[in-house]
Design a protein around this motif. Structure first.
Motif, PDB file in Angstrom:
ATOM      1  N   PRO A   1       0.559  -1.252  -0.092  1.00  0.00           N
ATOM      2  CA  PRO A   1      -0.040  -0.264   0.082  1.00  0.00           C
ATOM      3  C   PRO A   1       0.625   0.968   0.183  1.00  0.00           C
ATOM      4  O   PRO A   1       0.548   2.267  -0.492  1.00  0.00           O
ATOM      5  CB  PRO A   1      -0.740  -0.191   1.415  1.00  0.00           C
ATOM      6  CG  PRO A   1      -0.792  -1.804   1.619  1.00  0.00           C
ATOM      7  CD  PRO A   1       0.100  -2.276   1.185  1.00  0.00           C
TER       8      PRO A   1
ATOM      9  N   SER B   1      -7.469  -0.611  -7.068  1.00  0.00           N
ATOM     10  CA  SER B   1      -6.789  -0.014  -6.630  1.00  0.00           C
ATOM     11  C   SER B   1      -6.143   1.203  -7.972  1.00  0.00           C
ATOM     12  O   SER B   1      -6.936   1.220  -8.692  1.00  0.00           O
ATOM     13  CB  SER B   1      -5.149  -0.550  -6.346  1.00  0.00           C
ATOM     14  OG  SER B   1      -4.483   0.318  -5.295  1.00  0.00           O
TER      15      SER B   1
ATOM     16  N   TYR C   1     -12.124  -2.130  -6.231  1.00  0.00           N
ATOM     17  CA  TYR C   1     -12.698  -1.781  -4.829  1.00  0.00           C
ATOM     18  C   TYR C   1     -10.870  -0.848  -3.995  1.00  0.00           C
ATOM     19  O   TYR C   1      -9.949  -0.860  -4.780  1.00  0.00           O
ATOM     20  CB  TYR C   1     -11.682  -3.468  -4.516  1.00  0.00           C
ATOM     21  CG  TYR C   1     -12.501  -4.570  -4.434  1.00  0.00           C
ATOM     22  CD1 TYR C   1     -13.056  -4.846  -3.301  1.00  0.00           C
ATOM     23  CD2 TYR C   1     -12.935  -5.323  -5.779  1.00  0.00           C
ATOM     24  CE1 TYR C   1     -14.556  -5.490  -3.862  1.00  0.00           C
ATOM     25  CE2 TYR C   1     -14.242  -6.282  -6.447  1.00  0.00           C
ATOM     26  CZ  TYR C   1     -14.190  -6.285  -4.334  1.00  0.00           C
ATOM     27  OH  TYR C   1     -15.526  -7.472  -5.154  1.00  0.00           O
ATOM     28  N   GLY C   2     -11.181  -0.201  -2.750  1.00  0.00           N
ATOM     29  CA  GLY C   2      -9.892   0.679  -2.968  1.00  0.00           C
ATOM     30  C   GLY C   2      -9.417   1.804  -4.128  1.00  0.00           C
ATOM     31  O   GLY C   2      -8.434   1.599  -4.626  1.00  0.00           O
TER      32      GLY C   2
ATOM     33  N   CYS D   1     -14.871   0.493  -0.746  1.00  0.00           N
ATOM     34  CA  CYS D   1     -13.763   1.838   0.425  1.00  0.00           C
ATOM     35  C   CYS D   1     -13.781   1.193   1.525  1.00  0.00           C
ATOM     36  O   CYS D   1     -15.194   1.485   2.139  1.00  0.00           O
ATOM     37  CB  CYS D   1     -14.308   2.997  -0.219  1.00  0.00           C
ATOM     38  SG  CYS D   1     -12.871   3.651   0.505  1.00  0.00           S
TER      39      CYS D   1
ATOM     40  N   ASP E   1      -8.792   3.194   4.742  1.00  0.00           N
ATOM     41  CA  ASP E   1      -8.115   2.603   3.550  1.00  0.00           C
ATOM     42  C   ASP E   1      -7.752   4.067   2.980  1.00  0.00           C
ATOM     43  O   ASP E   1      -8.292   5.138   2.349  1.00  0.00           O
ATOM     44  CB  ASP E   1      -8.975   2.324   2.043  1.00  0.00           C
ATOM     45  CG  ASP E   1      -8.123   2.019   0.958  1.00  0.00           C
ATOM     46  OD1 ASP E   1      -7.204   2.337   0.805  1.00  0.00           O
ATOM     47  OD2 ASP E   1      -8.770   1.020   0.380  1.00  0.00           O
TER      48      ASP E   1
ATOM     49  N   CYS F   1      -8.612   5.487  -0.678  1.00  0.00           N
ATOM     50  CA  CYS F   1      -9.324   5.285  -1.796  1.00  0.00           C
ATOM     51  C   CYS F   1     -10.470   6.592   0.190  1.00  0.00           C
ATOM     52  O   CYS F   1     -11.655   7.352   0.348  1.00  0.00           O
ATOM     53  CB  CYS F   1     -10.811   4.720  -1.125  1.00  0.00           C
ATOM     54  SG  CYS F   1     -10.803   3.284  -0.238  1.00  0.00           S
TER      55      CYS F   1
ATOM     56  N   GLU G   1      -1.239   0.883   6.640  1.00  0.00           N
ATOM     57  CA  GLU G   1      -1.256  -0.162   5.358  1.00  0.00           C
ATOM     58  C   GLU G   1      -2.087  -1.074   5.016  1.00  0.00           C
ATOM     59  O   GLU G   1      -2.756  -1.561   4.434  1.00  0.00           O
ATOM     60  CB  GLU G   1      -0.060  -0.350   5.213  1.00  0.00           C
ATOM     61  CG  GLU G   1       1.421   1.134   5.587  1.00  0.00           C
ATOM     62  CD  GLU G   1       2.577   0.114   4.788  1.00  0.00           C
ATOM     63  OE1 GLU G   1       2.316  -0.894   4.515  1.00  0.00           O
ATOM     64  OE2 GLU G   1       3.668   0.507   4.972  1.00  0.00           O
TER      65      GLU G   1
ATOM     66  N   PRO H   1      -5.780  -1.422   5.772  1.00  0.00           N
ATOM     67  CA  PRO H   1      -7.280  -1.539   5.311  1.00  0.00           C
ATOM     68  C   PRO H   1      -6.924  -1.048   4.058  1.00  0.00           C
ATOM     69  O   PRO H   1      -7.896  -1.923   3.291  1.00  0.00           O
ATOM     70  CB  PRO H   1      -7.589   0.367   5.624  1.00  0.00           C
ATOM     71  CG  PRO H   1      -6.830   0.315   6.797  1.00  0.00           C
ATOM     72  CD  PRO H   1      -5.535  -0.056   7.086  1.00  0.00           C
ATOM     73  N   HIS H   2      -6.570  -1.090   3.163  1.00  0.00           N
ATOM     74  CA  HIS H   2      -6.273  -0.913   1.740  1.00  0.00           C
ATOM     75  C   HIS H   2      -5.473  -2.004   1.251  1.00  0.00           C
ATOM     76  O   HIS H   2      -5.907  -2.824   0.212  1.00  0.00           O
ATOM     77  CB  HIS H   2      -4.577  -0.553   0.920  1.00  0.00           C
ATOM     78  CG  HIS H   2      -4.793  -0.360  -0.733  1.00  0.00           C
ATOM     79  ND1 HIS H   2      -6.171   0.350  -1.050  1.00  0.00           N
ATOM     80  CD2 HIS H   2      -3.902  -0.561  -1.682  1.00  0.00           C
ATOM     81  CE1 HIS H   2      -5.964   0.614  -1.859  1.00  0.00           C
ATOM     82  NE2 HIS H   2      -4.728   0.277  -2.479  1.00  0.00           N
TER      83      HIS H   2
ATOM     84  N   GLU I   1      -7.623  -4.828   3.392  1.00  0.00           N
ATOM     85  CA  GLU I   1      -8.479  -5.641   3.539  1.00  0.00           C
ATOM     86  C   GLU I   1      -8.949  -6.169   2.842  1.00  0.00           C
ATOM     87  O   GLU I   1      -9.812  -7.695   2.853  1.00  0.00           O
ATOM     88  CB  GLU I   1      -9.000  -5.091   4.739  1.00  0.00           C
ATOM     89  CG  GLU I   1      -9.139  -4.892   6.191  1.00  0.00           C
ATOM     90  CD  GLU I   1      -9.799  -3.791   7.270  1.00  0.00           C
ATOM     91  OE1 GLU I   1     -11.251  -3.118   6.284  1.00  0.00           O
ATOM     92  OE2 GLU I   1      -9.247  -3.218   7.621  1.00  0.00           O
ATOM     93  N   TYR I   2      -9.263  -5.971   1.769  1.00  0.00           N
ATOM     94  CA  TYR I   2     -10.404  -6.438   0.931  1.00  0.00           C
ATOM     95  C   TYR I   2     -10.280  -7.538   0.490  1.00  0.00           C
ATOM     96  O   TYR I   2     -11.208  -9.084  -0.037  1.00  0.00           O
ATOM     97  CB  TYR I   2     -10.763  -5.644  -0.664  1.00  0.00           C
ATOM     98  CG  TYR I   2     -10.672  -4.415  -0.019  1.00  0.00           C
ATOM     99  CD1 TYR I   2     -11.618  -3.386  -0.379  1.00  0.00           C
ATOM    100  CD2 TYR I   2      -9.548  -2.840  -0.534  1.00  0.00           C
ATOM    101  CE1 TYR I   2     -12.181  -2.661   0.013  1.00  0.00           C
ATOM    102  CE2 TYR I   2      -9.363  -2.115  -0.124  1.00  0.00           C
ATOM    103  CZ  TYR I   2     -10.929  -1.975   0.204  1.00  0.00           C
ATOM    104  OH  TYR I   2     -11.249   0.099   0.687  1.00  0.00           O
TER     105      TYR I   2
END
Length: 301
Positions: free
Chosen positions: A37, A156, A195-196, A237, A241, A244, A252, A254-255, A257-258
């Protein structure tokens, strides 16, 4: 650089062998190596530092070089296009389980294509190629396969590429010169899942997650830039993160977590619902699958 040389480069940067049919899609592992991230954030932040256009802006200018950079792939009823995040591999990425679940829901009807773009830290250069490639894939497929419908998945940097490809040129962060998705092709886009997304806009109604609606992403797109497809979009989101949800908090976790928070399955379920609504269009009255409208495409040399 001569025009003939540029056209040759465009042809070499097409999508040789990138189509992943059902069997290969089912074989992909759901375990992906998470992106970095911090590196992603730094590379995305660099986009606005140098106002000069990248070399790719001229190289992939649709007016200067109108020949598509791709050849058509098979006319499956549904084509799922994935756009991976910075540093992710083309297989075993965050979006692989999403695409696999969609494929399993419609056995034999789904082709999966990983967008052939660098997904590296030079976002302006690589993202420009990504937007041009996405636009050409959609337009070429819409022309070659009249019954085909599209699903677009982006994580991303990949979400930036897909979103900019669907937006009008003036609303883009990258790829302003590379053309636009034809209206006929845009109408065939059934679902879009992000996502993100670095171009996240907190106020949009299609957003999903634990985000703060008053906080946008690192590079927010103009509000309403995706109005043409807004009812077909889900933009996931999570709180914290920093891609987003742009902030000075450099956590770092949360980005990525998906990969594990259930949103992959939720996004796939949204897409499958959209496929259900459109499924009848791909069947003849006797219940047989509509045959492909073009022969199997030849590989580009």
């Amino acid at each position: 650089m001569g025009e003939s040389h540029v056209r040759g480069m465009l042809r070499r940067l097409s999508l040789p062998g990138s189509i992943v049919l059902l069997g290969a899609a089912l074989a992909m592992s759901g375990c992906a190596a998470p992106v970095d991230p911090a590196t992603t954030r730094e590379s995305l932040s660099d986009v606005t530092e140098d106002p000069a256009p990248p070399e790719a802006a001229e190289l992939y200018d649709a007016e200067l070089h109108p020949e598509p950079v791709v050849d058509p792939v098979d006319c499956d009823p549904y084509l799922v296009i994935t756009a991976r995040g910075t540093g992710e591999p083309s297989q075993g990425q965050l979006l692989s389980p999403v695409a696999r679940t969609i494929s399993q829901a419609r056995p034999g009807d789904v082709g999966v294509l990983d967008l052939d773009y660098p997904a590296d830290t030079d976002v302006k250069e690589g993202g420009t190629l990504g937007v041009r490639t996405l636009i050409d894939v959609l337009n070429v497929q819409a022309d070659a396969c009249p019954a085909q419908r599209f699903v677009l998945l982006g994580y991303s940097q990949g979400a930036l590429v897909v979103g900019d490809g669907l937006a009008e040129p003036e609303a883009r962060m990258v790829g302003a010169t590379v053309g636009t998705v034809a209206e006929e092709a845009l109408d065939r886009v059934l679902a879009v899942v992000f996502y993100g997304d670095p171009r996240f806009v907190g106020a949009e109604e299609y957003n999903v997650g634990s985000f703060d609606p008053e906080t946008d992403g690192l590079l927010p797109r103009p509000e309403g830039a995706l109005d043409a497809v807004e009812e077909r979009v889900r933009d996931y989101c999570v709180a914290g993160d920093f891609i987003c949800q742009s902030s000075l908090d450099f956590d770092e976790e949360p980005h990525v977590e998906y990969y594990s928070n259930g949103m992959q399955g939720d996004g796939a379920a949204f897409v499958i619902t959209r496929l259900d609504d459109a499924g009848a269009e791909f069947r003849e009255e006797d219940g047989e699958r509509t045959p492909p409208s073009t022969p199997t495409p030849r590989p580009r040399s």
